[in-house]
Each structure stands twice: as structure tokens, then as C-alpha cells.
Design a protein around this motif. Structure first.
Motif, PDB file in Angstrom:
ATOM      1  N   GLY A  36       0.809  -1.212   0.000  1.00 35.73           N
ATOM      2  CA  GLY A  36       0.000   0.000   0.000  1.00 35.73           C
ATOM      3  C   GLY A  36       0.844   1.265   0.000  1.00 35.73           C
ATOM      4  N   SER A  40       1.100   3.975  -2.993  1.00 39.90           N
ATOM      5  CA  SER A  40       0.759   5.353  -2.660  1.00 39.90           C
ATOM      6  C   SER A  40       1.840   6.322  -3.116  1.00 39.90           C
ATOM      7  CB  SER A  40       0.533   5.492  -1.155  1.00 39.90           C
ATOM      8  OG  SER A  40      -0.574   4.738  -0.727  1.00 39.90           O
ATOM      9  N   TYR A  82      -4.661   6.815   1.054  1.00 39.79           N
ATOM     10  CA  TYR A  82      -4.195   5.441   1.270  1.00 39.79           C
ATOM     11  C   TYR A  82      -2.926   5.398   2.107  1.00 39.79           C
ATOM     12  CZ  TYR A  82      -7.671   2.800  -1.193  1.00 39.79           C
ATOM     13  OH  TYR A  82      -8.849   2.196  -1.524  1.00 39.79           O
ATOM     14  N   LEU A 108     -10.910   8.079   2.185  1.00 39.55           N
ATOM     15  CA  LEU A 108     -11.027   7.059   1.143  1.00 39.55           C
ATOM     16  C   LEU A 108     -12.275   7.267   0.290  1.00 39.55           C
ATOM     17  CD1 LEU A 108     -10.064   3.887   3.230  1.00 39.55           C
ATOM     18  CD2 LEU A 108      -8.637   5.065   1.567  1.00 39.55           C
ATOM     19  N   GLY A 251      -7.651   3.860  -5.352  1.00 38.44           N
ATOM     20  CA  GLY A 251      -9.026   3.903  -4.881  1.00 38.44           C
ATOM     21  C   GLY A 251     -10.009   3.270  -5.827  1.00 38.44           C
ATOM     22  N   LYS A 254     -10.677  -0.286  -4.897  1.00 36.89           N
ATOM     23  CA  LYS A 254     -10.766  -0.488  -3.462  1.00 36.89           C
ATOM     24  C   LYS A 254     -11.780  -1.574  -3.141  1.00 36.89           C
ATOM     25  CE  LYS A 254     -12.987   2.491  -1.007  1.00 36.89           C
ATOM     26  NZ  LYS A 254     -13.409   3.677  -0.278  1.00 36.89           N
ATOM     27  N   CYS A 262      -7.925  -4.072   5.195  1.00 33.65           N
ATOM     28  CA  CYS A 262      -7.400  -2.963   5.981  1.00 33.65           C
ATOM     29  C   CYS A 262      -8.445  -2.564   7.018  1.00 33.65           C
ATOM     30  CB  CYS A 262      -7.076  -1.777   5.077  1.00 33.65           C
ATOM     31  SG  CYS A 262      -5.877  -2.165   3.807  1.00 33.65           S
TER      32      CYS A 262
END
Length: 263
Positions: A36, A40, A82, A108, A251, A254, A262
Motif C-alpha cells: 500500500g 501510494s 491510502y 477514502l 481507490g 478499493k 485494511c
């Protein structure tokens, strides 16, 4: 009077929804956080390059590129969201305050909604240019700015609504298992809203490609079309294809899986 549980811990709501909440770092948690953070950082850097290129290059000072720049800004915001998630997930979730948890989720939801709504705006803009045979929209800069502001207002409203009342802190029976502090009705509303926007985009782009296909077929049967007309049609098709290429945005993929992994 209805009792609210706004003084309880995040763990209390996870236990109520029977969602797993770990107290130690598992291999899966470490891998998710590492991946992640890596994604990011890549998202932040790549979208900063896109925004910088649009700002400094005068050839990109047209409505479509402003909208693409705003899409990059939404993706940039997603990268920040994120990254914040990665630093507040796994075993750290149990120690979060309710406010921090809501901030994490709102970031988010806002980033994904901003991205989806912006894609719809781009689809409508391309639809208008294709059907008027113009490579660039005649929309004024003022209207583009207003449109971009509307996109972010919509995204912020959908993302912040749970923090200001549409939650389940006062009615535990309505809590979602996916997001234990959110009301199931909100998640359904949010999912349907994004799904409707997506379906509208599918209809718009389908209409564009059907129209372009008919025009190209018609042009292939007639040699009297001006070369400029054909070139414009090809350039318009190229811009649509570029927009529809898979974007770098964590995203947009997601969904339920990321929310469940998460915590």
C-alpha cells in the motif's frame, strides 16, 4: 431516549459487528501495508508529474486537460488517503479514536467519489466534442472551474456525511460488518450512487463509440470526405481511448476486499 455509544472504543464496534480485529502484526498485514505504501508513493509521484505538465504546458490549457488535471488531483488525494490508511491499519486500528477512524474512512470515500464523478464529467465533455466535431470543448475556463468545484463539493458531501450523523453510533443494530462504525444504509447509498455514475459513463462512452464506428464506416464508403474531417475524428477517438486506459489510482479498485483487509 436513544443511547449513543460515542464514548466507546473502535474495538467495541468491531466486536459488535463480529469483524476481526488483530492485536499483532501478521504477515498479511505487513505485506498489505508495504504494498500500500509503495503504491501510494508511485501514485503521488506520477500524478504530480501529470499536474505539473498540464500547468507548465500551454498546449494543455483546454477544458479537457483541466478535467484530466483534476482527475490527477483526485488520484493524488487518493494517494494521500491510502498512505494515511496504511499508517492507521492492522493492529493500530484498535487504538484509533472514533474521530480518527471516521477521518480515515472519509478520506477514502471522498477520493474515490471525486475520481468517479470527474470521470463522468470527462465522459460528458468528450461526448459533446465528438458530436460537434471539435477537438476541444468551447466551455469557458470559468465554467470548468465551477464544474471542478461541484465535483469536489459532491465528493466531500458523500465522504463526510457519516461523520456528521449517518453512522450507527446510536443504533448498533444498523452497523455494517464491512465498516463497523458506518450504517448499512449509508454504504448501500454510497455504493448505488457510484454504480449509477459508472453506468451513466458506460452509456455515454457506448454512444460515442457507436457514433464513431458509424461515421468511420460511412467515411470508408465515400471518398469525398475532407481529410481534415477524418483526422479530427481519429484524434477525438484517440483522446477517448487514452482516457479509458487503466489509470494509476488505488481507490478505483478499493471495493469490499480492501475494506475487509485494511481494518
Amino acid at each position: 431516549m436513544t443511547r449513543c455509544f460515542d464514548n466507546e472504543s473502535v474495538g467495541f464496534f468491531y466486536n459488535n459487528s463480529q469483524k476481526e480485529l488483530t492485536s499483532y502484526w501478521r504477515t498479511k498485514d505487513v505485506l498489505v501495508v508495504t504494498l500500500g505504501l509503495t503504491v501510494s508513493v508511485i501514485v503521488l509521484l506520477t500524478n504530480l508529474l501529470v499536474i505539473t505538465a498540464i500547468i507548465i504546458n500551454r498546449r494543455f490549457h483546454y477544458p479537457i486537460y483541466y478535467l484530466l488535471g483534476n482527475l490527477a488531483a483526485a488520484d493524488l488525494f487518493a494517494g494521500v488517503a491510502y498512505m494515511f490508511l496504511m499508517f492507521h491499519t492492522g493492529p493500530r486500528t484498535a487504538g484509533l479514536s472514533l474521530r480518527t477512524w471516521f477521518i480515515r474512512q472519509s478520506l477514502l470515500d471522498t477520493s474515490l467519489t471525486a475520481s468517479v464523478v470527474n470521470l463522468l464529467a470527462i465522459a460528458v465533455e468528450r461526448h459533446q466534442t465528438v458530436f460537434t466535431m471539435q477537438l476541444h470543448s468551447t466551455m469557458s475556463n470559468q465554467r470548468v472551474v465551477i464544474l471542478i468545484c461541484c465535483i469536489w463539493v459532491t465528493a466531500l458531501l458523500l465522504g463526510l456525511i457519516p461523520s456528521y450523523g449517518w453512522h450507527c453510533l446510536c443504533d448498533l443494530s444498523k452497523c455494517s460488518r464491512m465498516a463497523p462504525l458506518y450504517s448499512r444504509s449509508y454504504l448501500i447509498f454510497w455504493a448505488i450512487s457510484n454504480l449509477v455514475i459508472f453506468l451513466i459513463m458506460v452509456v455515454v462512452y457506448s454512444h460515442i463509440f457507436i457514433y464513431v464506428k458509424r461515421k468511420i464506416t460511412h467515411m470508408s464508403k465515400h471518398t469525398s470526405f475532407h481529410p481534415r474531417y477524418k483526422e479530427t475524428m481519429i484524434n477525438l477517438t484517440k483522446t477517448v481511448v487514452i482516457i479509458l486506459m487503466p489509470p494509476t489510482h488505488p481507490g478505483r479498485c478499493k471495493g469490499a476486499a480492501m475494506l475487509s483487509v485494511c481494518h
